[in-house]
Write a protein that holds these residues in place. Structure first.
Motif, PDB file in Angstrom:
ATOM      1  N   ASP A   1       0.833  -1.189   0.000  1.00  0.00           N
ATOM      2  CA  ASP A   1       0.000   0.000   0.000  1.00  0.00           C
ATOM      3  C   ASP A   1       0.866   1.237   0.000  1.00  0.00           C
ATOM      4  O   ASP A   1       1.956   1.251   0.585  1.00  0.00           O
ATOM      5  N   TRP A   2       0.395   2.297  -0.649  1.00  0.00           N
ATOM      6  CA  TRP A   2       1.160   3.538  -0.661  1.00  0.00           C
ATOM      7  C   TRP A   2       1.207   4.174   0.719  1.00  0.00           C
ATOM      8  O   TRP A   2       2.121   4.958   1.024  1.00  0.00           O
ATOM      9  N   MET A   3       0.253   3.834   1.570  1.00  0.00           N
ATOM     10  CA  MET A   3       0.217   4.426   2.913  1.00  0.00           C
ATOM     11  C   MET A   3       1.159   3.691   3.856  1.00  0.00           C
ATOM     12  O   MET A   3       1.201   2.460   3.881  1.00  0.00           O
ATOM     13  N   ASN A   4       1.885   4.454   4.635  1.00  0.00           N
ATOM     14  CA  ASN A   4       2.731   3.883   5.679  1.00  0.00           C
ATOM     15  C   ASN A   4       1.965   3.763   6.988  1.00  0.00           C
ATOM     16  O   ASN A   4       2.280   2.932   7.822  1.00  0.00           O
ATOM     17  N   HIS A   5       0.941   4.611   7.154  1.00  0.00           N
ATOM     18  CA  HIS A   5       0.126   4.660   8.367  1.00  0.00           C
ATOM     19  C   HIS A   5      -1.330   4.789   7.938  1.00  0.00           C
ATOM     20  O   HIS A   5      -1.628   5.446   6.934  1.00  0.00           O
ATOM     21  N   PRO A   6      -2.271   4.188   8.654  1.00  0.00           N
ATOM     22  CA  PRO A   6      -3.679   4.264   8.256  1.00  0.00           C
ATOM     23  C   PRO A   6      -4.212   5.686   8.098  1.00  0.00           C
ATOM     24  O   PRO A   6      -5.181   5.897   7.353  1.00  0.00           O
ATOM     25  N   ASN A   7      -3.593   6.642   8.778  1.00  0.00           N
ATOM     26  CA  ASN A   7      -4.078   8.023   8.709  1.00  0.00           C
ATOM     27  C   ASN A   7      -3.311   8.889   7.716  1.00  0.00           C
ATOM     28  O   ASN A   7      -3.480  10.111   7.704  1.00  0.00           O
TER      29      ASN A   7
END
Length: 239
Positions: free
Chosen positions: A159-165
């Protein structure tokens, strides 16, 4: 891999770390005593400026990244067949543009594009300079869409996100950066809504997101080249 991409991410990290130190200094000033002539207003503007800095770092990174990718791919002498088929959206951008009408030229362009797709896995030609064709900074404020586009283009894992937020992080930077830059809201009021510690946390999360992207690109080059990359993100940078 050459140092082009790694240097670019290091430049972004250095700018964000400098911003973190500036915010720490603002926090120190705020704790030193009672406010003097509009001291609170100046401090608030200083905090609002942080959104402009974070947005500017992202814009600079996305603007320079295509040229850096081109340089690193050229240094490895990769052939077209080494790259994921999704990369054709950059290398064949000119052909894609010709496919948008119902003329005979568009028909030829579509047929040529199908041929390129079908033969991609065996295409031994060198990768062309796609730096000007891959426009990751198109004049709009950098946000989630830029990271998604890069992830899809390179065919990166995960996923491009490192953190859910991280989606909310980029949205806040984008919206508040525009509010400050275009005076859609008084920068003093924007700054008063955030403590220096809040903004320092945002800077740290943005650094972690860029480290996440950098690491995936390093692994991507390793996979494309079939060897250990020259540069990588240190374990201490992974969050």
């Amino acid at each position: 891999m050459s140092r082009s991409v790694s240097d670019l991410f290091e430049k972004a990290r250095s700018a964000l770390e400098r911003e973190g130190r500036r915010l720490e200094n603002l926090a120190q000033i705020a704790s030193e005593g009672p406010a003097v002539f509009d001291h609170d207003g100046f401090e608030a503007i200083g905090r609002a400026l942080s959104y402009v800095v974070m947005g500017g770092v992202l814009e600079d990174l996305m603007r320079e990244l295509p040229a850096a990718l081109t340089a690193d791919i050229a240094s490895l002498r990769l052939e077209r067949r080494h790259l994921p088929i999704s990369f054709l959206v950059a290398t064949e951008a000119g052909t894609f543009r010709k496919c948008g009408t119902d003329t005979i030229n568009s028909l030829v362009a579509r047929a040529d594009l199908v041929r390129v797709v079908l033969t991609h896995s065996n295409d031994p030609r060198p990768v062309p300079d796609f730096g000007e064709l891959l426009n990751l900074a198109d004049g709009s404020t950098i946000g989630e869409k830029n990271f998604v586009a890069l992830w899809l283009l390179l065919g990166l894992d995960g996923d491009w996100m490192n953190h859910p937020n991280d989606r909310l992080l980029l949205r806040e930077i984008k919206e508040k950066r525009n509010d400050v830059a275009h005076w859609q809201e008084d920068p003093v009021e924007i700054g008063r809504k955030k403590k220096p510690s809040d903004l320092i946390a945002m800077v740290d999360r943005l650094v972690a997101l860029l480290d996440h992207l950098n690491l995936h690109i390093v692994y991507w080059f390793e996979q494309m080249n079939g060897s250990t990359p020259v540069a990588s993100v240190s374990r201490g940078q992974q969050q």
